[in-house]
Design an enzyme around this catalytic site. Structure first.
Site, PDB file in Angstrom:
ATOM      1  N   HIS A  17       0.840  -1.205   0.000  1.00  0.00           N
ATOM      2  CA  HIS A  17       0.000   0.000   0.000  1.00  0.00           C
ATOM      3  C   HIS A  17       0.877   1.257   0.000  1.00  0.00           C
ATOM      4  O   HIS A  17       0.634   2.209  -0.729  1.00  0.00           O
ATOM      5  CB  HIS A  17      -0.879   0.058   1.258  1.00  0.00           C
ATOM      6  CG  HIS A  17      -1.930  -1.011   1.354  1.00  0.00           C
ATOM      7  ND1 HIS A  17      -2.108  -1.781   2.474  1.00  0.00           N
ATOM      8  CD2 HIS A  17      -2.866  -1.416   0.466  1.00  0.00           C
ATOM      9  CE1 HIS A  17      -3.112  -2.626   2.282  1.00  0.00           C
ATOM     10  NE2 HIS A  17      -3.589  -2.426   1.063  1.00  0.00           N
ATOM     11  N   LYS A  41     -16.133  -7.525   5.648  1.00  0.00           N
ATOM     12  CA  LYS A  41     -15.151  -8.471   6.173  1.00  0.00           C
ATOM     13  C   LYS A  41     -15.109  -8.309   7.699  1.00  0.00           C
ATOM     14  O   LYS A  41     -15.672  -7.387   8.245  1.00  0.00           O
ATOM     15  CB  LYS A  41     -13.765  -8.155   5.607  1.00  0.00           C
ATOM     16  CG  LYS A  41     -13.697  -8.159   4.100  1.00  0.00           C
ATOM     17  CD  LYS A  41     -12.325  -7.647   3.654  1.00  0.00           C
ATOM     18  CE  LYS A  41     -12.294  -7.349   2.176  1.00  0.00           C
ATOM     19  NZ  LYS A  41     -11.067  -6.663   1.764  1.00  0.00           N
ATOM     20  N   ARG A  90      -1.794  -5.854  -8.719  1.00  0.00           N
ATOM     21  CA  ARG A  90      -0.748  -6.851  -8.474  1.00  0.00           C
ATOM     22  C   ARG A  90      -0.704  -7.803  -9.662  1.00  0.00           C
ATOM     23  O   ARG A  90      -0.284  -7.442 -10.730  1.00  0.00           O
ATOM     24  CB  ARG A  90      -1.028  -7.586  -7.146  1.00  0.00           C
ATOM     25  CG  ARG A  90      -0.729  -6.722  -5.945  1.00  0.00           C
ATOM     26  CD  ARG A  90      -1.295  -7.277  -4.691  1.00  0.00           C
ATOM     27  NE  ARG A  90      -2.746  -7.358  -4.770  1.00  0.00           N
ATOM     28  CZ  ARG A  90      -3.554  -7.659  -3.783  1.00  0.00           C
ATOM     29  NH1 ARG A  90      -3.068  -7.927  -2.605  1.00  0.00           N
ATOM     30  NH2 ARG A  90      -4.849  -7.686  -3.947  1.00  0.00           N
ATOM     31  N   SER A 128      -3.071  -7.598   2.744  1.00  0.00           N
ATOM     32  CA  SER A 128      -3.306  -7.526   4.191  1.00  0.00           C
ATOM     33  C   SER A 128      -3.662  -8.910   4.735  1.00  0.00           C
ATOM     34  O   SER A 128      -3.256  -9.268   5.840  1.00  0.00           O
ATOM     35  CB  SER A 128      -4.445  -6.553   4.495  1.00  0.00           C
ATOM     36  OG  SER A 128      -4.105  -5.266   4.081  1.00  0.00           O
TER      37      SER A 128
HETATM   38  O1  PNS Z   1      -8.607  -2.707   0.052  1.00  0.00           O
HETATM   39  P1  PNS Z   1      -9.837  -3.208  -0.679  1.00  0.00           P
HETATM   40  O2  PNS Z   1     -10.726  -4.010   0.253  1.00  0.00           O
HETATM   41  O3  PNS Z   1      -9.468  -3.942  -1.932  1.00  0.00           O
HETATM   42  O4  PNS Z   1     -10.652  -1.896  -1.139  1.00  0.00           O
HETATM   43  C1  PNS Z   1     -11.849  -2.011  -1.850  1.00  0.00           C
HETATM   44  C2  PNS Z   1     -12.531  -0.635  -2.054  1.00  0.00           C
HETATM   45  C3  PNS Z   1     -12.664   0.123  -0.757  1.00  0.00           C
HETATM   46  C4  PNS Z   1     -11.714   0.187  -3.011  1.00  0.00           C
HETATM   47  C5  PNS Z   1     -13.922  -0.953  -2.666  1.00  0.00           C
HETATM   48  O5  PNS Z   1     -14.547  -1.943  -1.905  1.00  0.00           O
HETATM   49  C6  PNS Z   1     -14.861   0.254  -2.738  1.00  0.00           C
HETATM   50  O6  PNS Z   1     -14.634   1.154  -3.501  1.00  0.00           O
HETATM   51  N1  PNS Z   1     -15.920   0.248  -1.902  1.00  0.00           N
HETATM   52  C7  PNS Z   1     -16.903   1.303  -1.815  1.00  0.00           C
HETATM   53  C8  PNS Z   1     -18.253   0.880  -2.362  1.00  0.00           C
HETATM   54  C9  PNS Z   1     -18.296   1.186  -3.846  1.00  0.00           C
HETATM   55  O7  PNS Z   1     -18.194   2.313  -4.246  1.00  0.00           O
HETATM   56  N2  PNS Z   1     -18.414   0.136  -4.655  1.00  0.00           N
HETATM   57  C10 PNS Z   1     -18.330   0.294  -6.116  1.00  0.00           C
HETATM   58  C11 PNS Z   1     -19.614   0.056  -6.819  1.00  0.00           C
HETATM   59  S1  PNS Z   1     -19.935  -1.679  -6.958  1.00  0.00           S
END
Ligand code: PNS
Length: 160
Positions: A17, A41, A90, A128
């Site tokens: 990150h 989660k 990744r 993570s």
């Molecule tokens: O570190 P992560 O868990 O991969 O992050 C995921 C994240 C936070 C980028 C993603 O889950 C997100 O953008 N969530 C907010 C909800 C949203 O806007 N979803 C997109 C439409 S389906």
């Protein structure tokens, strides 16, 4: 001013990150690292704790801010006036999910671009959840998390 959002769960922040955050800070005027609150989660760290860890490891970057958000990423990006969402890619395995997310986000809000940075080779394998798994079994995570927060992470995760 070009503002970018680096969104994620950051449970906890890893060197992978930090690599993306530091490179984004060189590309944009301001980078907001945004911790997602609406988690499905089982988090190991509270949102406040994750923000505090992020603050500690990004304090050397003057243009990086730590925040949290609930709800849709695009709504948050709009509220902050961001031009881009920056994510690390990744392996190929990340691509399909990220591609879908960026398409949906573009439909929901056309004024924000999703920018992908290839993860540096050293962190290709890192996540993570890998860090959590290793630490919970007493393994060495010193190559995976910033030194300044290593002990805090180990203390929390070995008690899971
Ligand atoms: O570190 P992560 O868990 O991969 O992050 C995921 C994240 C936070 C980028 C993603 O889950 C997100 O953008 N969530 C907010 C909800 C949203 O806007 N979803 C997109 C439409 S389906």
């Amino acid at each position: 001013m070009k503002i970018a959002i680096c969104p994620g769960s950051f449970d906890p922040v890893t060197l992978g990150h930090l690599d993306i955050i530091s490179r984004a800070s060189g590309l944009f005027d301001k980078v907001i690292v945004a911790v997602l609150c609406n988690m499905d989660k089982n988090p190991s760290f509270t949102v406040e704790e994750r923000m505090e860890l992020l603050r500690q490891v990004t304090s050397q970057y003057d243009n990086v801010e730590i925040d949290s958000f609930q709800g849709l990423l695009v709504d948050y990006a709009k509220e902050k006036g961001a031009v881009a969402v920056v994510k690390g890619l990744r392996a190929v395995s990340d691509f399909e999910y990220e591609f879908q997310m960026s398409m949906i986000n573009k439909k929901l809000y056309a004024d924000v671009e999703t920018v992908y940075l290839n993860t540096s080779q050293d962190y290709m394998y890192l996540s993570s959840s890998v860090v959590k798994q290793i630490a919970s079994f007493g393994g060495d995570i010193s190559n995976f998390v910033p030194e300044a927060i290593h002990d805090k992470i180990v203390d929390r995760l070995r008690n899971i």
